[in-house]
Write a protein that holds these residues in place. Sequence first.
Motif, PDB file in Angstrom:
ATOM      1  N   TYR A 291      12.315  -0.962  -1.762  1.00 39.11           N
ATOM      2  CA  TYR A 291      11.990   0.512  -2.761  1.00 39.11           C
ATOM      3  C   TYR A 291      12.531   0.751  -3.182  1.00 39.11           C
ATOM      4  O   TYR A 291      12.891   1.313  -4.324  1.00 39.11           O
ATOM      5  CB  TYR A 291      11.101   0.631  -1.602  1.00 39.11           C
ATOM      6  CG  TYR A 291      10.456   1.615  -2.496  1.00 39.11           C
ATOM      7  CD1 TYR A 291      10.098   2.753  -3.569  1.00 39.11           C
ATOM      8  CD2 TYR A 291      10.572   3.569  -1.866  1.00 39.11           C
ATOM      9  CE1 TYR A 291      10.069   3.326  -4.077  1.00 39.11           C
ATOM     10  CE2 TYR A 291      10.503   5.407  -2.789  1.00 39.11           C
ATOM     11  CZ  TYR A 291       9.768   5.020  -3.744  1.00 39.11           C
ATOM     12  OH  TYR A 291       9.735   6.242  -4.375  1.00 39.11           O
TER      13      TYR A 291
ATOM     14  N   LEU B 227      -5.792   9.301  -2.889  1.00 39.56           N
ATOM     15  CA  LEU B 227      -6.658   8.875  -4.087  1.00 39.56           C
ATOM     16  C   LEU B 227      -6.947   9.495  -4.772  1.00 39.56           C
ATOM     17  O   LEU B 227      -7.691   9.733  -6.512  1.00 39.56           O
ATOM     18  CB  LEU B 227      -6.413   7.128  -3.725  1.00 39.56           C
ATOM     19  CG  LEU B 227      -5.127   6.432  -3.742  1.00 39.56           C
ATOM     20  CD1 LEU B 227      -6.191   5.085  -2.588  1.00 39.56           C
ATOM     21  CD2 LEU B 227      -4.090   6.893  -4.146  1.00 39.56           C
TER      22      LEU B 227
ATOM     23  N   PHE C  11       3.221   9.726  -6.840  1.00 35.81           N
ATOM     24  CA  PHE C  11       2.708   8.955  -7.181  1.00 35.81           C
ATOM     25  C   PHE C  11       3.274   8.644  -9.348  1.00 35.81           C
ATOM     26  O   PHE C  11       4.641   7.791  -9.242  1.00 35.81           O
ATOM     27  CB  PHE C  11       0.904   8.689  -7.789  1.00 35.81           C
ATOM     28  CG  PHE C  11       0.461   8.201  -6.513  1.00 35.81           C
ATOM     29  CD1 PHE C  11       0.969   7.667  -5.309  1.00 35.81           C
ATOM     30  CD2 PHE C  11      -0.541   9.441  -5.967  1.00 35.81           C
ATOM     31  CE1 PHE C  11       0.028   7.521  -4.289  1.00 35.81           C
ATOM     32  CE2 PHE C  11      -1.421   9.105  -4.463  1.00 35.81           C
ATOM     33  CZ  PHE C  11      -0.960   8.117  -3.795  1.00 35.81           C
TER      34      PHE C  11
ATOM     35  N   LEU D 147       6.373   1.349  -7.390  1.00 40.20           N
ATOM     36  CA  LEU D 147       4.707   1.685  -6.731  1.00 40.20           C
ATOM     37  C   LEU D 147       4.067   0.354  -5.621  1.00 40.20           C
ATOM     38  O   LEU D 147       3.636   0.209  -5.061  1.00 40.20           O
ATOM     39  CB  LEU D 147       3.417   1.473  -8.345  1.00 40.20           C
ATOM     40  CG  LEU D 147       2.180   2.163  -6.899  1.00 40.20           C
ATOM     41  CD1 LEU D 147       2.582   4.112  -6.327  1.00 40.20           C
ATOM     42  CD2 LEU D 147       2.190   2.787  -8.963  1.00 40.20           C
ATOM     43  N   ALA D 148       4.620  -1.263  -6.221  1.00 42.83           N
ATOM     44  CA  ALA D 148       4.232  -1.589  -5.774  1.00 42.83           C
ATOM     45  C   ALA D 148       4.764  -2.389  -4.508  1.00 42.83           C
ATOM     46  O   ALA D 148       3.717  -2.691  -3.174  1.00 42.83           O
ATOM     47  CB  ALA D 148       3.904  -3.571  -6.538  1.00 42.83           C
TER      48      ALA D 148
ATOM     49  N   TYR E 110       6.199   0.333  -2.571  1.00 37.20           N
ATOM     50  CA  TYR E 110       5.390   1.837  -1.612  1.00 37.20           C
ATOM     51  C   TYR E 110       3.979   1.269  -1.831  1.00 37.20           C
ATOM     52  O   TYR E 110       4.234   1.625  -0.246  1.00 37.20           O
ATOM     53  CB  TYR E 110       5.952   2.876  -2.457  1.00 37.20           C
ATOM     54  CG  TYR E 110       5.565   3.984  -2.066  1.00 37.20           C
ATOM     55  CD1 TYR E 110       6.878   4.528  -1.174  1.00 37.20           C
ATOM     56  CD2 TYR E 110       4.406   4.367  -1.469  1.00 37.20           C
ATOM     57  CE1 TYR E 110       7.416   5.905  -0.589  1.00 37.20           C
ATOM     58  CE2 TYR E 110       4.427   5.469  -0.514  1.00 37.20           C
ATOM     59  CZ  TYR E 110       5.407   6.106   0.261  1.00 37.20           C
ATOM     60  OH  TYR E 110       5.303   7.615   0.539  1.00 37.20           O
ATOM     61  N   SER E 111       3.884   0.856  -2.500  1.00 34.01           N
ATOM     62  CA  SER E 111       1.751   0.446  -1.618  1.00 34.01           C
ATOM     63  C   SER E 111       2.187  -0.893  -0.468  1.00 34.01           C
ATOM     64  O   SER E 111       1.038  -0.060   0.721  1.00 34.01           O
ATOM     65  CB  SER E 111       1.687  -0.676  -2.813  1.00 34.01           C
ATOM     66  OG  SER E 111       1.348   0.571  -3.736  1.00 34.01           O
TER      67      SER E 111
ATOM     68  N   VAL F 119       2.882   1.646   2.571  1.00 33.19           N
ATOM     69  CA  VAL F 119       1.573   2.158   2.951  1.00 33.19           C
ATOM     70  C   VAL F 119       0.113   1.520   3.952  1.00 33.19           C
ATOM     71  O   VAL F 119       0.447   1.671   4.912  1.00 33.19           O
ATOM     72  CB  VAL F 119       0.692   3.101   2.035  1.00 33.19           C
ATOM     73  CG1 VAL F 119      -0.652   3.537   2.081  1.00 33.19           C
ATOM     74  CG2 VAL F 119       1.926   4.100   1.342  1.00 33.19           C
ATOM     75  N   CYS F 120       0.811   0.178   3.548  1.00 33.90           N
ATOM     76  CA  CYS F 120      -0.268  -0.500   4.294  1.00 33.90           C
ATOM     77  C   CYS F 120       0.439  -1.212   5.415  1.00 33.90           C
ATOM     78  O   CYS F 120      -0.482  -1.588   5.937  1.00 33.90           O
ATOM     79  CB  CYS F 120       0.275  -2.001   3.158  1.00 33.90           C
ATOM     80  SG  CYS F 120      -1.556  -2.041   2.007  1.00 33.90           S
TER      81      CYS F 120
END
Length: 399
Positions: A64, A236, A308, A320-321, A323-324, A327-328
Motif C-alpha cells: 500500500y 462505511l 477514503f 484502496l484495494a 488498504y481494504s 482492514v480484512c
Amino acid sequence: MKIKKSLLLFLFLIIPFIKPAEYILDPYVDSFIDAWKVCASLIAIYMYIKKSELSPFIIFMSLYQISIVIPTAVNNIHNIRGPVVIMLSNISFAMIAELGIKHYKREFLSAMSIFGGLMCLIMAVTMFIYYPEGMDQKEFMDLLGDRNYYFLGHDNGSFFIVFAIQVFSIINCLDKKGRLTAGTVLFWLFVDGAYIYVRSGAAVTAIILLWLYLLFFYKKNISDIFNFRTYIAAVLCLFFSVVVFRLHVYFPFIVENVFHKNMTLSGRTVIWDRAFVYIKRSPLIGYGQEEMTVLLEKFGISHVHNIFLEILYKSGIVGLALYSVIVCLIAKKLMACRGNRINDFTAFALFLFYLISMVDYYESKYVIYGMIVLAYNMPYLIGGSEAVPAGEKGREQSL
C-alpha cells in the motif's frame, strides 16, 4: 529497580518517531533526530528479519505504501524523497510494533506509555498555556484559516498521535493490572481535557465516545452486536451518507448546534467535491504525494480531509484495494478474539480512528500504524495463540 535492556532498546527505537513539531526544534537537532530515526529503522528491520517471519500485514502495508510512491514518481520524480521517507517510516514503525508485541510485549507497551505519555503531557500543557494563539503559525496556514500549532503540531493533526498513544497506554494498564488504574484515568482526563479546552471538533467527539465506552461498556461483553465488523459497516454508512450523498444537510440543528459547524462542515464538502473531480481523472493509481503548493492550488489545504478520498486521490483504486486487504486482515484477528476486554477495546478504538478520519486524515502519523499493528497481532497481545476461538478463550479472559 533494575531496568530491562529490552525496555531501553524500545525507548531508543520509538523516541525518534514521536518528535515535537519541526518549528520547535533547532534545525541541527531536527536533523539529528532524523538520523536517529534512520538508525532505529535499520535496527528494527534487522531485528524483525532475525526474529520474525514477514507477516501478511507487513507485506500488504508495504504494498500500500508503495502504491503511493509509484504515482508520485510518475507525476513528479523530484518530489519523491518525502513520500519515500514517510513510506519507510511507516513500515519501520509497524515492524517495531509487531516485533515488540510478539517478543517483548511488556517492554514495548511500557516504552510507548512512558515516552509517549510524556510527549502527550507536554502537548497538553502547551495547549492550556498557549491557547488560542498557539506556539506558532506557518505562513501558508493563512490560506486555510486560523490553525494554531502546539508542541506536537496543530490540534487536529496532533490528536491522531495522542489518541494512538492513549490506546497504547490503556492497553498497557489493562495488560499489567487487569483494570484501569486511577493514575491512568486521571492522566488521560488531563490530556483529553486540553483538546476539549481548545475545542478541537473531531478530537472532542472521539474523546467523549472513548470515555463513554470505558465508563459503561468495556467490562461488558457486547461483542456479539458491537464488534469490528459492525464498526466498519457504520463507518462505511457514514462515508456514503455524509461524504457522498450529503444527508447531513437534512439535520442542520445537529450540525450547527451540536458539532458547531456550518453546512459545508467548515469547508470540507467543498474540498471533497474537488477531490471527486480529480479522482475521476486518475482513478487507477491516483496522483501520489504532491507538493504543498500543488495541493494548496487544488484544494486550498494540504489534504482532502477524508481517509477514503485521501487513499483514492493518492493511490487510486489499486491503493484502496490494498488498504481494504489490510482492514480484512485486522477484522479476521479481532473477530476471532472478540469477547476479550483488550480486544474489544482495541476494536472500538480503531472504530474511533476511522470515525474521525472521515473528516481528517494524515498519512505521516507513524504511531497510527503501530495501533493498527496491535489489532492484527491481537492473539499475541492477549497472550493466546493464533487460533483463539471466538466466544471461548476471548470471553474467558474478559471475566
